[in-house]
Design an enzyme around this catalytic site. Structure first.
Site, short mmCIF file in Angstrom:
data_model
loop_
_atom_site.label_atom_id
_atom_site.label_comp_id
_atom_site.label_asym_id
_atom_site.label_seq_id
_atom_site.Cartn_x
_atom_site.Cartn_y
_atom_site.Cartn_z
N GLU A 98 -36.56 43.23 -1.15
CA GLU A 98 -37.21 41.93 -0.97
C GLU A 98 -38.73 42.01 -0.81
OE1 GLU A 98 -32.92 41.15 0.29
OE2 GLU A 98 -34.33 42.82 0.34
N GLU B 51 -26.79 43.58 2.41
CA GLU B 51 -26.74 43.02 3.76
C GLU B 51 -25.30 42.62 4.11
OE1 GLU B 51 -30.83 40.99 4.89
OE2 GLU B 51 -30.10 40.30 2.93
#
Length: 189
Positions: free
Chosen positions: A61, A41
C-alpha cells in the site's frame, strides 16, 4: 472515496478481522500464488498461515501512497516484531513465503501441489480435536497479546480448571494413560 465514506469501510475491515480472531475455534489460511494487501491482511487475522512454496506476500500500500487498511502492519509486528513490520509496511515489497516463515509470519511452507490437502488434513484434525481446549489456547494467546504474560497467567488457572470437568478431558486423559498420546476421540463436550 471521501474520508466520510472511507471511515466506515476501514471500520468494517477491522470488525471483520476481529470477528475472525474471536472465533472460538482455530482458523487456518492456506495461501498460494500471490497474496498481498487486503488478502494478506485477511490471512493475518487467522490463527495459522500456511503457504505454498514460492508464494509472494506483502503489504504494497505505501507504494500507492496509502497504508494497509485492515491491521496488516500491526499483525506483522505481533507475529514477527517491530523491525520486520517496518520492513514490510514501509518497504511495500513482496516477500517469499520462505522469507516470511523465517521471520515467524508464516507458520508452515508446503509444496504447492500438497498445500490444499495438507491444510485440509490439518484443519480436519483440529476440527476433530478437543474444541474447548483449543478455544482456551486461543483465549490465552489473546490475553497475552493484550495484557502480556501476567494477563494470560491470570486467565490460565480459571480456564484450565474448567477443562478438567469436560468429557473431552476425561477421555483424553484416559486414552493417554491407556494408549499414549494421539489416540483420544473428542466429542467437543
Amino acid at each position: 472515496m471521501s474520508a466520510t465514506q472511507l471511515r466506515p469501510l476501514i471500520g468494517s475491515f477491522i470488525d471483520l478481522g476481529h470477528r475472525i480472531e474471536r472465533l472460538p475455534f482455530p482458523t487456518l489460511a492456506a495461501v498460494h500464488g500471490t497474496c498481498m494487501a487486503g488478502g494478506f491482511e485477511l490471512a493475518l487475522f487467522c490463527d495459522l498461515i500456511w503457504a505454498a512454496e514460492g508464494t509472494m506476500l506483502g503489504l504494497p500500500e505505501t507504494r500507492l501512497g496509502i497504508v494497509p487498511l485492515a491491521g496488516g502492519v500491526e499483525r506483522v509486528a505481533a507475529r514477527a516484531g517491530l523491525g520486520r513490520a517496518r520492513v514490510v509496511g514501509l518497504g511495500g515489497d513482496l516477500h517469499t513465503a520462505e522469507e516470511f516463515a523465517a521471520w515467524g509470519v508464516i507458520d508452515r511452507v508446503v509444496a504447492g501441489d500438497e498445500l490444499h490437502n495438507a491444510a485440509e488434513e490439518f484443519a480436519r484434525r483440529l476440527a476433530a480435536g478437543p474444541t474447548r481446549a483449543l478455544s482456551v489456547v486461543k483465549d490465552l494467546i489473546s490475553a497475552y497479546t493484550t495484557a502480556g504474560v501476567m494477563g494470560a497467567d491470570s486467565l490460565l488457572t480459571h480456564a484450565a480448571v474448567g477443562l478438567f470437568d469436560t468429557e473431552d478431558a476425561r477421555n483424553g486423559i484416559e486414552s493417554f494413560l491407556t494408549s499414549g498420546p494421539g489416540h483420544a476421540v473428542f466429542a467437543g463436550r
